[in-house]
Design an enzyme around this catalytic site. Structure first.
Site, short mmCIF file in Angstrom:
data_model
loop_
_atom_site.label_atom_id
_atom_site.label_comp_id
_atom_site.label_asym_id
_atom_site.label_seq_id
_atom_site.Cartn_x
_atom_site.Cartn_y
_atom_site.Cartn_z
N LYS A 244 12.33 10.65 1.71
CA LYS A 244 11.69 10.64 0.23
C LYS A 244 11.24 12.24 -0.07
O LYS A 244 10.47 12.78 0.63
CB LYS A 244 10.47 9.89 0.02
CG LYS A 244 11.06 8.30 0.11
CD LYS A 244 9.71 7.25 -0.03
CE LYS A 244 8.73 7.22 1.20
NZ LYS A 244 7.92 6.44 1.30
N THR B 169 0.83 6.94 -9.38
CA THR B 169 1.76 7.02 -8.33
C THR B 169 1.40 6.11 -7.11
O THR B 169 1.77 6.21 -6.09
CB THR B 169 2.05 8.42 -7.99
OG1 THR B 169 0.88 9.07 -7.43
CG2 THR B 169 2.68 9.15 -8.78
N GLY C 33 1.02 3.49 -4.53
CA GLY C 33 1.90 2.37 -4.14
C GLY C 33 3.38 2.66 -4.11
O GLY C 33 4.17 1.65 -3.89
N THR C 34 3.67 3.68 -4.52
CA THR C 34 5.10 3.96 -4.61
C THR C 34 5.85 3.58 -3.48
O THR C 34 7.12 3.36 -3.34
CB THR C 34 5.34 5.27 -5.18
OG1 THR C 34 4.70 6.49 -4.43
CG2 THR C 34 5.00 5.53 -6.57
N GLY C 35 5.50 4.17 -2.00
CA GLY C 35 5.95 4.08 -0.90
C GLY C 35 6.29 2.68 -0.56
O GLY C 35 7.40 2.29 -0.03
N CYS C 36 4.92 1.92 -0.73
CA CYS C 36 5.11 0.35 -0.36
C CYS C 36 6.15 -0.38 -1.17
O CYS C 36 6.84 -1.06 -0.74
CB CYS C 36 3.78 -0.18 -0.73
SG CYS C 36 2.32 0.57 0.31
#
Length: 272
Positions: free
Chosen positions: A178, A215, A217-220
């Site tokens: 990412k 932003t 929680g974008t990774g989860c």
């Protein structure tokens, strides 16, 4: 009775009381994309958009019992891991994954919360490298996580590529690197690029850089969306492409909640 429904995702991760990340984001994402979410909660966090003020681990035997209860009855078409916290929890999760080796696992190497709180001990980084990366059908690190896992500097898109290849060498079947943390000057202020890297090559996902504080929680969300696609029988590239577009739109439609790092709009597809 013959099982015809695909899309069962068993998530092993921590709970976010603010609802923007963790298990809550995972459940919302999987449901919005038409999957079925089941969970084994690894920790309960006390948090909102301003940060994490408490972390309360779940007993190890309870984590494992949750997962086994799901697998013994409902089953799973994909795993997704998130916040694991310490070495012992990583070991428990590795045992669970080993009990269903035919089920692909999306490993999100969660280390630090959006507000800066540590969610993985230094000792557990080594356990994650040795026990979970080799079990990853897809690993989804951001640049700081990739740097911690490889020991390499990750400041440019070329660095993302080098770190991704190093993570493949550690055993991951595929890596989604990412690029949100790559400095704006490297690709221009308006663009951001993620790289899906496999032993057969790479696929780039590039779009506008969204300037927003929302932003959390974008990774989860991205990892859960990828896991849902795999659970539904989509190819890896198709799963990542749909997940990438889903997260991009969820950021654009963020509801504006909270005074800090706000959550995404996980339900935007129901209102389009």
């Amino acid at each position: 009775m013959t099982q015809t429904h695909q899309g069962r995702v068993l998530v092993l991760a921590g709970s976010d009381s603010g609802g923007g990340a963790g298990i809550q984001a995972d459940i919302k994402t999987i449901t919005a994309l038409g999957g079925y979410a089941a969970t084994a909660i690894t920790a309960i966090t006390v948090q909102n958009t301003l940060g994490v003020t408490g972390v309360h681990p779940i007993p190890l035997d309870v984590i494992e019992a949750q997962a086994r209860a799901v697998l013994d009855d409902i089953g799973a078409d994909a795993f997704k891991t998130g916040m694991l916290g310490d070495v012992a929890t990583v070991e428990v999760v590795a045992r669970v994954l080993d009990s269903a080796k035919e089920v692909p696992a999306v490993i999100d190497p969660v280390m630090v919360a959006k507000g800066g709180a540590s969610l993985l001990t230094d000792q557990a980084v080594g356990a994650l490298k040795s026990l979970l990366i080799p079990r990853a059908a897809l690993l989804t690190p951001n640049a700081p996580e990739a740097a911690a896992l490889t020991g390499l500097s990750v400041e440019t898109t070329d660095d993302l590529r080098r770190a991704g290849e190093a993570l493949l060498e550690l055993g991951a079947h595929a890596v989604l690197m990412k690029g949100g943390h790559v400095p704006k000057s490297e690709r221009g202020a308006e663009r951001v690029m993620d790289l899906l890297i496999t032993r057969l090559g790479e696929t780039a996902f590039e779009g506008e850089r969204i300037e927003t504080r929302h932003t959390h929680g974008t990774g989860c969300t991205l990892a859960s969306a990828c896991a849902t696609g795999l659970a539904q029988g989509m190819s890896l590239t198709e799963s990542v492409a749909r997940a990438w577009n889903y997260v991009h739109e969820a950021m654009l439609r963020a509801p504006g909640f909270g005074a800090g790092h706000g959550p995404l709009d996980h339900a935007w597809m129901t209102r389009k």
